[in-house]
Design a protein around this motif. Structure first.
Motif, PDB file in Angstrom:
ATOM      1  N   THR A 125     -18.701 -13.955-102.072  1.00  0.00           N
ATOM      2  CA  THR A 125     -18.616 -14.677-100.893  1.00  0.00           C
ATOM      3  C   THR A 125     -17.078 -15.305-100.820  1.00  0.00           C
ATOM      4  O   THR A 125     -16.871 -15.273 -99.384  1.00  0.00           O
ATOM      5  N   ILE A 126     -16.340 -15.683-101.680  1.00  0.00           N
ATOM      6  CA  ILE A 126     -15.106 -16.239-101.688  1.00  0.00           C
ATOM      7  C   ILE A 126     -14.155 -14.811-101.289  1.00  0.00           C
ATOM      8  O   ILE A 126     -13.307 -14.844-100.436  1.00  0.00           O
ATOM      9  N   ILE A 127     -14.437 -13.815-101.861  1.00  0.00           N
ATOM     10  CA  ILE A 127     -13.674 -12.474-101.562  1.00  0.00           C
ATOM     11  C   ILE A 127     -13.919 -11.978-100.108  1.00  0.00           C
ATOM     12  O   ILE A 127     -12.807 -11.717 -99.501  1.00  0.00           O
ATOM     13  N   GLU A 128     -15.167 -12.320 -99.565  1.00  0.00           N
ATOM     14  CA  GLU A 128     -15.566 -12.060 -98.247  1.00  0.00           C
ATOM     15  C   GLU A 128     -14.651 -12.841 -97.454  1.00  0.00           C
ATOM     16  O   GLU A 128     -14.078 -12.446 -96.299  1.00  0.00           O
ATOM     17  N   GLN A 151     -11.634 -29.402 -99.401  1.00  0.00           N
ATOM     18  CA  GLN A 151     -12.268 -29.854-100.530  1.00  0.00           C
ATOM     19  C   GLN A 151     -13.152 -28.580-101.130  1.00  0.00           C
ATOM     20  O   GLN A 151     -14.260 -28.785-101.492  1.00  0.00           O
ATOM     21  N   ILE A 152     -12.323 -27.455-101.071  1.00  0.00           N
ATOM     22  CA  ILE A 152     -12.937 -26.291-101.601  1.00  0.00           C
ATOM     23  C   ILE A 152     -13.430 -26.146-102.992  1.00  0.00           C
ATOM     24  O   ILE A 152     -14.604 -25.779-103.487  1.00  0.00           O
ATOM     25  N   ALA A 153     -12.435 -26.786-103.746  1.00  0.00           N
ATOM     26  CA  ALA A 153     -12.978 -26.584-105.370  1.00  0.00           C
ATOM     27  C   ALA A 153     -13.943 -27.700-105.665  1.00  0.00           C
ATOM     28  O   ALA A 153     -14.922 -27.355-106.429  1.00  0.00           O
ATOM     29  N   PRO A 154     -14.332 -28.778-105.189  1.00  0.00           N
ATOM     30  CA  PRO A 154     -15.625 -29.718-105.451  1.00  0.00           C
ATOM     31  C   PRO A 154     -16.779 -28.985-104.630  1.00  0.00           C
ATOM     32  O   PRO A 154     -17.830 -29.033-105.413  1.00  0.00           O
ATOM     33  N   LEU A 155     -16.713 -28.265-103.623  1.00  0.00           N
ATOM     34  CA  LEU A 155     -17.806 -27.640-103.216  1.00  0.00           C
ATOM     35  C   LEU A 155     -18.189 -26.334-104.232  1.00  0.00           C
ATOM     36  O   LEU A 155     -19.493 -26.063-104.305  1.00  0.00           O
TER      37      LEU A 155
END
Length: 330
Positions: free
Chosen positions: A231-234, A298-302
């Protein structure tokens, strides 16, 4: 040169994979693509009941055979598709349970299957790939009859939990393995069953041992997280395309995936995430702006929450499975 210990080459084993879904198929592909497999396994049997799955696996096996240039004199591992799970169990030395956790009791609690496992008690190693199904629950399902006292299988039967991922297809799985109680590496090496199982698992990737109480968290990190990385790569690829970019989706995914592979390789080589960021991010630069956007949202907390939720859901499955198996035995 073969990576198989000498003591494990003396007697080749028969491996049974119960379940031909995505994970079972990926493991099969990884085993077949590794030349060391033939030094350890004389036969791989895949037990599947669905005719559609059998047809798909037959096509895969034909494709695999035609794509490999193998000398006729070279020893190979034979692969057999079976529609009789009990019969396959009777002749297996090692069993990979690759059926889904939702199908656990339906697939394994049939009397003919339980009888087959009982007849082979103490003579085979059982490795469960099923998330959320504890070793005690599996032992209960396989070896406990309703209204009867449970068999004393703790010392007679080697049952392990292993959580590989679908990258096993390319021999790139990271597999977390657990037993009921964690032991030292020296103690594990004395157990021929566990040593042989670990060697087989290493044929399609890396192996890390953990205590069973930590296996759900380890599974979230090594198996479920592939979906999150995808999902992140996409998302990174789509961001790179932007509104005015002419980069194709295919090219953007290739760029993003290769960059992710590079970051992973740097970490594997010993660099910390902080060091990687420091090497790339310059004050006021474009990457710094992107990092700040990630912090603002807040990407890291997610991402941490996603792993927490995954691990917690697996814990819930384990609790429910224990309760269900306990109720059915009374």
């Amino acid at each position: 040169m073969s990576t198989i210990p000498n003591e494990l080459q003396q007697k080749k084993a028969t491996l049974l994979i119960i379940g031909g879904g995505r994970l079972g198929t990926a493991v099969l592909q990884g085993l077949l693509s590794n030349p060391d497999t033939a030094g350890l396994l004389s036969r791989i049997v895949v037990a599947v009941r669905s005719e559609g799955t059998q047809n798909r696996l037959q096509r895969l096996l034909r494709s695999s055979l035609s794509s490999r240039c193998v000398d006729d004199s070279q020893v190979r591992t034979s692969v057999i598709l079976s529609d009789s799970t009990p019969a396959a169990i009777e002749h297996a030395d090692i069993i990979f349970l690759a059926c889904g956790h939702n199908d656990c009791e339906q697939s394994l609690a049939r009397q003919s299957i339980k009888d087959a496992f009982r007849r082979r008690l103490g003579k085979q190693t059982i490795v469960s790939f099923m998330g959320g199904v504890t070793i005690d629950t599996l032992r209960h399902i396989l070896f406990t009859e309703k209204g009867q006292p449970p068999l004393q299988t703790e010392t007679a039967c080697c049952i392990l939990r292993a959580l590989p991922n679908v990258a096993a297809k390319f021999n790139q799985s990271i597999t977390a393995v657990a037993r009921v109680s964690e032991s030292s590496a020296a103690e594990r090496s004395k157990d021929i069953h566990e040593s042989r199982t670990e060697t087989i698992l290493r044929l399609f990737g890396t192996v890390i041992w953990t205590a069973e109480q930590d296996i759900n968290a380890a599974g979230a990190l090594c198996a479920s997280s592939l979906a999150y990385y995808a999902t992140i790569i996409e998302a990174v690829a789509e961001g790179g395309r932007g509104q005015n970019s002419a980069i194709s989706r295919e090219t953007a995914l290739q760029l993003s995936a290769q960059a992710a592979k590079g970051a992973a390789r740097l970490i594997e080589a010993g660099e910390t995430p902080e060091q990687i960021r420091a090497a790339i991010v310059s004050p006021g630069g474009s990457t710094a702006r992107g990092i700040q956007a990630m912090k603002d949202r807040q990407i890291a907390p997610l991402l941490r929450e996603a792993i927490f939720e995954t691990s917690g859901a697996a814990d819930d499955l384990s609790t429910n499975a224990v309760r269900s198996s306990s109720e059915t035995s009374h």
